[in-house]
Write a protein that holds these residues in place. Structure first.
Motif, PDB file in Angstrom:
ATOM      1  N   ASP A  91       0.830  -1.208   0.000  1.00  0.00           N
ATOM      2  CA  ASP A  91       0.000   0.000   0.000  1.00  0.00           C
ATOM      3  C   ASP A  91       0.864   1.257   0.000  1.00  0.00           C
ATOM      4  N   SER A  92       1.955   1.238   0.754  1.00  0.00           N
ATOM      5  CA  SER A  92       2.854   2.386   0.795  1.00  0.00           C
ATOM      6  C   SER A  92       3.588   2.568  -0.529  1.00  0.00           C
ATOM      7  N   GLN A  93       3.908   1.483  -1.202  1.00  0.00           N
ATOM      8  CA  GLN A  93       4.531   1.582  -2.522  1.00  0.00           C
ATOM      9  C   GLN A  93       3.586   2.275  -3.509  1.00  0.00           C
ATOM     10  N   ARG A  94       2.309   1.958  -3.396  1.00  0.00           N
ATOM     11  CA  ARG A  94       1.330   2.624  -4.264  1.00  0.00           C
ATOM     12  C   ARG A  94       1.213   4.103  -3.912  1.00  0.00           C
ATOM     13  N   ARG A  95       1.149   4.399  -2.619  1.00  0.00           N
ATOM     14  CA  ARG A  95       1.023   5.788  -2.196  1.00  0.00           C
ATOM     15  C   ARG A  95       2.254   6.615  -2.537  1.00  0.00           C
ATOM     16  N   LEU A  96       3.389   5.989  -2.614  1.00  0.00           N
ATOM     17  CA  LEU A  96       4.628   6.697  -2.949  1.00  0.00           C
ATOM     18  C   LEU A  96       4.495   7.400  -4.292  1.00  0.00           C
ATOM     19  N   LYS A  97       3.706   6.828  -5.192  1.00  0.00           N
ATOM     20  CA  LYS A  97       3.528   7.413  -6.523  1.00  0.00           C
ATOM     21  C   LYS A  97       2.368   8.406  -6.574  1.00  0.00           C
ATOM     22  N   THR A  98       1.423   8.269  -5.647  1.00  0.00           N
ATOM     23  CA  THR A  98       0.207   9.077  -5.736  1.00  0.00           C
ATOM     24  C   THR A  98       0.078  10.113  -4.629  1.00  0.00           C
ATOM     25  N   ASN A  99       0.352   9.731  -3.397  1.00  0.00           N
ATOM     26  CA  ASN A  99       0.156  10.625  -2.247  1.00  0.00           C
ATOM     27  C   ASN A  99       1.172  10.258  -1.171  1.00  0.00           C
ATOM     28  N   PRO A 100       2.464  10.575  -1.391  1.00  0.00           N
ATOM     29  CA  PRO A 100       3.536  10.057  -0.525  1.00  0.00           C
ATOM     30  C   PRO A 100       3.437  10.467   0.939  1.00  0.00           C
ATOM     31  N   LEU A 101       2.823  11.614   1.240  1.00  0.00           N
ATOM     32  CA  LEU A 101       2.716  12.013   2.642  1.00  0.00           C
ATOM     33  C   LEU A 101       1.872  11.030   3.444  1.00  0.00           C
ATOM     34  N   ARG A 102       0.936  10.331   2.780  1.00  0.00           N
ATOM     35  CA  ARG A 102       0.106   9.367   3.483  1.00  0.00           C
ATOM     36  C   ARG A 102       0.900   8.155   3.954  1.00  0.00           C
ATOM     37  N   VAL A 103       2.097   7.941   3.395  1.00  0.00           N
ATOM     38  CA  VAL A 103       2.944   6.846   3.871  1.00  0.00           C
ATOM     39  C   VAL A 103       3.300   7.062   5.335  1.00  0.00           C
ATOM     40  N   LEU A 104       3.344   8.334   5.753  1.00  0.00           N
ATOM     41  CA  LEU A 104       3.768   8.649   7.116  1.00  0.00           C
ATOM     42  C   LEU A 104       2.833   8.065   8.175  1.00  0.00           C
ATOM     43  N   ASP A 105       1.549   7.914   7.849  1.00  0.00           N
ATOM     44  CA  ASP A 105       0.626   7.391   8.871  1.00  0.00           C
ATOM     45  C   ASP A 105       0.307   5.912   8.669  1.00  0.00           C
ATOM     46  N   THR A 106       1.218   5.196   8.000  1.00  0.00           N
ATOM     47  CA  THR A 106       1.027   3.757   7.813  1.00  0.00           C
ATOM     48  C   THR A 106       0.995   3.024   9.152  1.00  0.00           C
ATOM     49  N   LYS A 107       0.263   1.924   9.184  1.00  0.00           N
ATOM     50  CA  LYS A 107       0.214   1.086  10.386  1.00  0.00           C
ATOM     51  C   LYS A 107       1.126  -0.140  10.244  1.00  0.00           C
ATOM     52  N   ASN A 108       1.767  -0.290   9.065  1.00  0.00           N
ATOM     53  CA  ASN A 108       2.639  -1.431   8.828  1.00  0.00           C
ATOM     54  C   ASN A 108       3.950  -1.273   9.601  1.00  0.00           C
ATOM     55  N   ALA A 109       4.311  -2.278  10.396  1.00  0.00           N
ATOM     56  CA  ALA A 109       5.479  -2.175  11.275  1.00  0.00           C
ATOM     57  C   ALA A 109       6.779  -2.035  10.482  1.00  0.00           C
ATOM     58  N   ASP A 110       6.912  -2.761   9.377  1.00  0.00           N
ATOM     59  CA  ASP A 110       8.148  -2.690   8.585  1.00  0.00           C
ATOM     60  C   ASP A 110       8.318  -1.302   7.977  1.00  0.00           C
ATOM     61  N   THR A 111       7.243  -0.734   7.469  1.00  0.00           N
ATOM     62  CA  THR A 111       7.318   0.606   6.894  1.00  0.00           C
ATOM     63  C   THR A 111       7.573   1.646   7.974  1.00  0.00           C
ATOM     64  N   GLN A 112       6.975   1.450   9.147  1.00  0.00           N
ATOM     65  CA  GLN A 112       7.240   2.373  10.253  1.00  0.00           C
ATOM     66  C   GLN A 112       8.715   2.375  10.621  1.00  0.00           C
ATOM     67  N   ALA A 113       9.367   1.203  10.549  1.00  0.00           N
ATOM     68  CA  ALA A 113      10.807   1.127  10.839  1.00  0.00           C
ATOM     69  C   ALA A 113      11.611   1.927   9.818  1.00  0.00           C
ATOM     70  N   VAL A 114      11.191   1.878   8.556  1.00  0.00           N
ATOM     71  CA  VAL A 114      11.865   2.651   7.510  1.00  0.00           C
ATOM     72  C   VAL A 114      11.719   4.150   7.776  1.00  0.00           C
ATOM     73  N   LEU A 115      10.555   4.553   8.264  1.00  0.00           N
ATOM     74  CA  LEU A 115      10.264   5.977   8.468  1.00  0.00           C
ATOM     75  C   LEU A 115      11.064   6.604   9.600  1.00  0.00           C
ATOM     76  N   VAL A 116      11.670   5.792  10.447  1.00  0.00           N
ATOM     77  CA  VAL A 116      12.467   6.333  11.563  1.00  0.00           C
ATOM     78  C   VAL A 116      13.536   7.283  11.055  1.00  0.00           C
ATOM     79  N   GLY A 117      14.150   6.950   9.928  1.00  0.00           N
ATOM     80  CA  GLY A 117      15.214   7.791   9.393  1.00  0.00           C
ATOM     81  C   GLY A 117      14.775   8.751   8.313  1.00  0.00           C
TER      82      GLY A 117
END
Length: 429
Positions: free
Chosen positions: A196-222
């Protein structure tokens, strides 16, 4: 046998035993908004689909997945409103009530519609109370909206169960610079993002910030932080808001991942969240949308607002047992009359009492019945007191007065003195 009729999934009936709490909540909010100088506006629940595409954003989840859209007999594409801000902006533009820099402080209440997966506190038809303020651009009005909600939580007895989260999204220009930096960072970690975050990266990347996926949240730390890309104007505005909240003593938490799900926000965004409702933690949210009116064809007009979900807040009141005792009681006094003459006299007496005590909840028995059956209905009504009118009472022009919920003997009250006696007893009761 034909299939039994039932409500559409995610669209619920609000039954008589539930409506007193809804009315209490809605009345408390309406009274508070009156006290702060806000005026009510009422908009249609159906709008042209283009309104929401232009305001919310065509690549948002709401427009892409959740709207109830249909074609009418004229071939127009119409949509049941998924939120209130766009409809309110359309209304003020259509009627010109913000022209010439006129300040408007508006509120509305009603159903919204989104085709989501129904769950506790989240439905396909849901109800919101929303506020919109136009032509005020300082942090003082942002603060007022938050202060009002803080006062509301106190009046409802739920202040300790909610937490305020704040962020600033800056202007469209500063947000654009941040978006570029965020996309560059996330693209370098593309394989670690959820689908879902990969899709949002192309359409609405700011929405990746509020993902509930633990792996993506780990990426967002940096990931880059929005605060590092704020322009000076937005930074000063945000500091002004925080200073006002500090002055009033409202605690808050800065949440750099708070972006909201709509494209039109700028500068201030906020959410009131709770951990008392499971996964559905947001009970009130909003922010500033200074470019939305112009985006929808109007002259540059600043705007800020919020919406609160009635279902979730009513559920909170029930969960936290913050329901005033009088809410569960819909009748104060129940009048029992025995015989046709007593019924006629009882109707006249009840109306005289209502003239003198317009706020008294007085129910007159309907359908006649024996002494036992009428008293059974009086008790079931939840009334504090029963009034008794039979042949003996008629002869003496008195009414029997019997407490139903506490100690006390039945007594006789003269008809002329009944209103004064009820005023004392019901208030004290």
């Amino acid at each position: 046998m034909s299939k039994s009729l039932q409500a559409i999934r995610g669209m619920n009936d609000i039954l008589p035993e539930q409506t007193p709490l809804w009315r209490y909540f809605e009345g408390t909010v309406a009274r508070l908004l009156d006290n702060y100088g806000y005026k009510q506006i009422r908009m249609p629940i159906v709008e042209f689909t283009e309104l929401f595409k232009r305001s919310i954003g065509e690549v948002t989840d709401i427009v892409e997945k959740e709207m109830y859209t249909f074609e009418d007999r004229n071939g127009d594409s119409l949509t049941l409103r998924p939120e209130g801000t766009a409809a309110c902006v359309r209304a003020v533009l259509e009627h010109g009530i913000t022209g010439g820099g006129q300040v408007q402080k508006l509120w509305y209440i009603g159903p919204m519609f989104r085709h989501e997966r129904p769950q506790k506190g989240r439905y396909r038809q849901f109800h919101q109370i929303g506020l919109e303020v136009f032509n005020l651009d300082g942090p003082d009005i942002d603060a007022e909206l938050i202060i009002m909600t803080w006062r509301l939580w106190g009046e409802l007895g739920i202040r300790d169960a909610v937490k305020l989260e704040l962020n600033s999204l800056g202007t469209s220009e500063s947000r654009g610079r941040y978006r570029e930096a965020l996309v560059e960072y996330l693209s370098a970690h593309h394989d670690k993002l959820d689908e879902d975050s990969q899709r949002r990266l192309k359409t609405n990347p700011l929405r990746v910030l509020d993902t509930k996926n633990a792996d993506t949240q780990a990426v967002l730390v940096g990931a880059p932080k929005m605060a590092d890309y704020l322009d000076d104007e937005s930074r000063a505005h945000f500091e002004g808001l925080k200073a006002r909240l500090d002055a009033v003593g409202i605690p808050y938490v800065l949440n750099p991942k708070l972006v909201r799900g709509l494209d039109y926000y700028s500068k201030t965004v906020f959410e009131w969240v709770t951990d008392k409702l499971g996964a559905q933690g947001t009970v009130c949210a909003g922010g500033r949308y200074d470019g939305l009116v112009e985006q929808m064809g109007g002259k540059p007009t600043t705007g800020v607002g919020f919406a609160m979900g009635i279902e979730r807040l009513v559920l909170m009141l029930e969960t936290l047992e913050q329901i005033p005792e009088e809410i569960s009681r819909q009748v104060d006094v129940y009048l029992c009359a025995f015989g046709e003459q007593a019924e006629l006299a009882g109707l006249a007496l009840a109306e005289r009492v209502r003239d003198q005590l317009p706020n008294l909840r007085l129910q007159v028995n309907a359908g006649a019945g024996s002494f036992k059956s009428q008293f059974k209905k009086a008790d079931k009504s939840g009334a504090l007191y029963a009034l008794i009118l039979g042949d003996d009472e008629m002869a003496q022009q008195v009414v029997g007065f019997k407490p139903l919920r506490g100690q006390g003997e039945q007594q006789s009250i003269a008809w002329d003195a009944l209103a004064a006696h009820l005023a004392t007893c019901v208030v004290q009761g």
